[in-house]
Design an enzyme around this catalytic site. Structure first.
Site, PDB file in Angstrom:
ATOM      1  N   GLU A  24       0.800  -1.220   0.000  1.00 39.58           N
ATOM      2  CA  GLU A  24       0.000   0.000   0.000  1.00 39.58           C
ATOM      3  C   GLU A  24       0.839   1.279   0.000  1.00 39.58           C
ATOM      4  O   GLU A  24       0.807   2.089   0.944  1.00 39.58           O
ATOM      5  CB  GLU A  24      -0.955  -0.015   1.196  1.00 39.58           C
ATOM      6  N   GLU A  59      -4.803  -9.025   0.774  1.00 33.09           N
ATOM      7  CA  GLU A  59      -5.430  -8.737   2.071  1.00 33.09           C
ATOM      8  C   GLU A  59      -6.943  -8.651   1.914  1.00 33.09           C
ATOM      9  O   GLU A  59      -7.426  -7.957   1.025  1.00 33.09           O
ATOM     10  CB  GLU A  59      -4.966  -7.403   2.673  1.00 33.09           C
TER      11      GLU A  59
HETATM   12  C1  GCO Z   1      -3.811  -2.009   5.393  1.00 36.50           C
HETATM   13  C2  GCO Z   1      -2.649  -2.581   6.005  1.00 36.50           C
HETATM   14  C3  GCO Z   1      -2.861  -3.362   7.270  1.00 36.50           C
HETATM   15  C4  GCO Z   1      -4.087  -2.982   8.090  1.00 36.50           C
HETATM   16  C5  GCO Z   1      -5.297  -3.760   7.636  1.00 36.50           C
HETATM   17  C6  GCO Z   1      -6.534  -3.369   8.435  1.00 36.50           C
HETATM   18  O1  GCO Z   1      -4.270  -2.577   4.400  1.00 36.50           O
HETATM   19  O2  GCO Z   1      -4.196  -0.937   5.825  1.00 36.50           O
HETATM   20  O3  GCO Z   1      -1.997  -3.408   5.082  1.00 36.50           O
HETATM   21  O4  GCO Z   1      -1.679  -3.046   7.944  1.00 36.50           O
HETATM   22  O5  GCO Z   1      -3.841  -3.272   9.439  1.00 36.50           O
HETATM   23  O6  GCO Z   1      -5.587  -3.473   6.305  1.00 36.50           O
HETATM   24  O7  GCO Z   1      -6.758  -2.013   8.311  1.00 36.50           O
END
Ligand code: GCO
Length: 451
Positions: free
Chosen positions: A168, A356
């Site tokens: 990200e 994710e």
């Molecule tokens: C994100 C990050 C994670 C977060 C998860 C929940 O995508 O923001 O990769 O570190 O903790 O997504 O918000």
């Protein structure tokens, strides 16, 4: 037992994921240098309840037991991130052998457990000393990152075959240097856009280093691609939606997968736009073996004169029958399918991993600490079905990773939000698998879900 209707290919990867600062702890042990998050989380009023990642889930000391829990779930793969300052305490130069040794042991534990390791180089924990030298807004960051990537590949790429450069980069750039709600806590749109450009160039440099190393694996980038819907059919809302799309999607996808910048958007930015040097675009084009998509939610977008540099305001969008998660994020499984198919239709049909997906749920433990998280199971099932539909319509999706394996440090929200398949007792740090862990174990064993 109900017939499995949504069946995935035998070679589909079922994984779970976490990040170094959110689970490791040991923030100053065994030669680790400070990261910008070590400093930021200690600042007053930045993190809810004054939480920090100094201990986190103590994964640094409990790693073998955590890998055993992953094995019991039956994960095919575990995606972890490397703490840059644990490996290079000052960001460049002297290597910390004990830092590298931790990841070396983690990779071997995973392989011995029959779990494929997936490693991400950068999940926001920049070495403090590099921020002091200018951070991501400095063009030197490209070479700093290349030096770090080479050290990581040299130690681990003989056994790690799936790499990501950044998790990200939009968050790293715009929450770190734009709004300042993340480390290093800077509120400057010009720095944010310059940081975004250098994060991309650093990504490309690491990809070149990896490919020149003749390693047998693949390397990509992980982008947060939440689904955006115009709040109305008013032109001002449609244009605001496009600006948010351009900053969160086009700014990163276009250079890599289309060989161009979103020029109209950059011109609209005026003085905030990044300095782009001749040849930069050539360095970026085609530099990803796969795209990692992080997807959680959908938002409605409205024009808002007071909505920051994008003049936009977002509101959660929840599909009928769905509400919002404990993060206040709109639940819309169809949004995941649309995001994946958008990549298929408009960005050259690359190989994709859903790197994710998950939700912060209520997670009320019983007297034994067990959490019967049926709401999380409903969320995950609906998104896995949406992913199956996207694959059925032609998407080349190779794997799915649940965020997260453990309850962990949720950045500015501290430990108040729980995403794990495994509960971490806040006092003892004991691990107690939730109902979703057992459910996911069945999904992996059955290679799919029932409706
Ligand atoms: C994100 C990050 C994670 C977060 C998860 C929940 O995508 O923001 O990769 O570190 O903790 O997504 O918000």
């Amino acid at each position: 037992m109900k017939k499995i209707i949504y069946t995935f290919p035998d070679n589909f990867t079922w994984g779970a994921i976490a990040s170094a600062y959110q689970i490791e702890g040991a923030w100053n042990e065994d030669g680790k240098g400070k990261s910008i998050w070590d400093i930021f989380s200690r600042l007053p009023d930045r993190i809810l309840n004054g939480d920090t990642g100094e201990i986190a889930t103590d994964h640094y000391h409990r790693m073998p037991d955590d890998v055993q829990l992953m094995k019991e779930i039956g994960l095919n793969s575990y995606s972890f991130t490397l703490s840059w300052p644990r490996i290079l305490p000052e960001g460049t130069g002297k290597i910390n052998p004990k830092g590298l040794d931790f990841y070396d042991r983690l990779v071997d534990e995973l392989l011995n457990a029959g779990i494929q390791p997936k490693a991400t180089l950068y999940h926001w924990d920049l070495p403090l000393s590099l921020q002091e030298r200018g951070g991501w807004p400095s063009r030197d960051s490209i070479d700093w990152f290349g030096e770090y990537a080479a050290v990581a590949f040299d130690k681990l790429a003989d056994r790690v075959n799936l790499w990501a450069t950044h998790n990200e980069p939009w968050v790293a750039a715009f929450l770190g240097y734009g709004t300042g709600v993340h480390a290093p806590g800077i509120n400057d749109a010009t720095q944010a856009f310059q940081a975004a450009h250098h994060l991309l160039l650093a990504h490309a440099k690491a990809v070149d280093i990896y490919h020149s190393g003749n390693y047998r694996g693949e390397i990509g980038i992980i982008l947060n691609l939440n689904h955006l819907i115009s709040g109305s059919d008013r032109e001002e809302d449609i244009k605001a939606t496009q600006r948010v799309y351009d900053e969160t999607h086009s700014l990163f996808l276009d250079p890599i997968f289309l060989g161009k910048y979103p020029e109209k958007f950059l011109n609209w930015l005026g003085p905030n736009q990044p300095k782009i040097e001749a040849g930069d675009l050539d360095l970026l084009t085609g530099k990803a073996d796969y795209l990692g998509i992080n997807h959680y939610n959908s938002d409605k977008v409205f024009y808002d004169h007071f909505g920051g540099w994008l003049k936009a305001r977002l509101e959660p969008y929840s599909a009928p029958g769905w509400g919002v998660t404990q993060m206040g994020w709109g639940i819309n499984p169809a949004g995941l399918k649309k995001e994946v198919l958008n990549i298929v239709d408009n960005y050259g049909h690359p190989k994709i991993y859903l790197t994710e997906n998950g939700c912060a749920a209520v997670d009320q433990p019983d007297k034994n600490g067990f959490v019967n998280d049926l709401d999380r199971i409903r969320f995950l099932k609906a998104h896995i079905i949406a992913l199956h539909e996207a694959i059925h319509e032609g998407a080349n999706v190779q794997g799915y990773y649940v965020w997260s394996i453990l309850d962990n440090f949720e950045w500015e929200r501290g430990y108040s939000k729980k995403f794990g398949l495994i509960r971490v007792d806040p006092k003892t740090l004991d691990r107690i698998p939730k109902q979703s862990a057992a459910w996911y174990s069945d999904v992996i064993r059955n290679k799919g879900v029932t409706p």
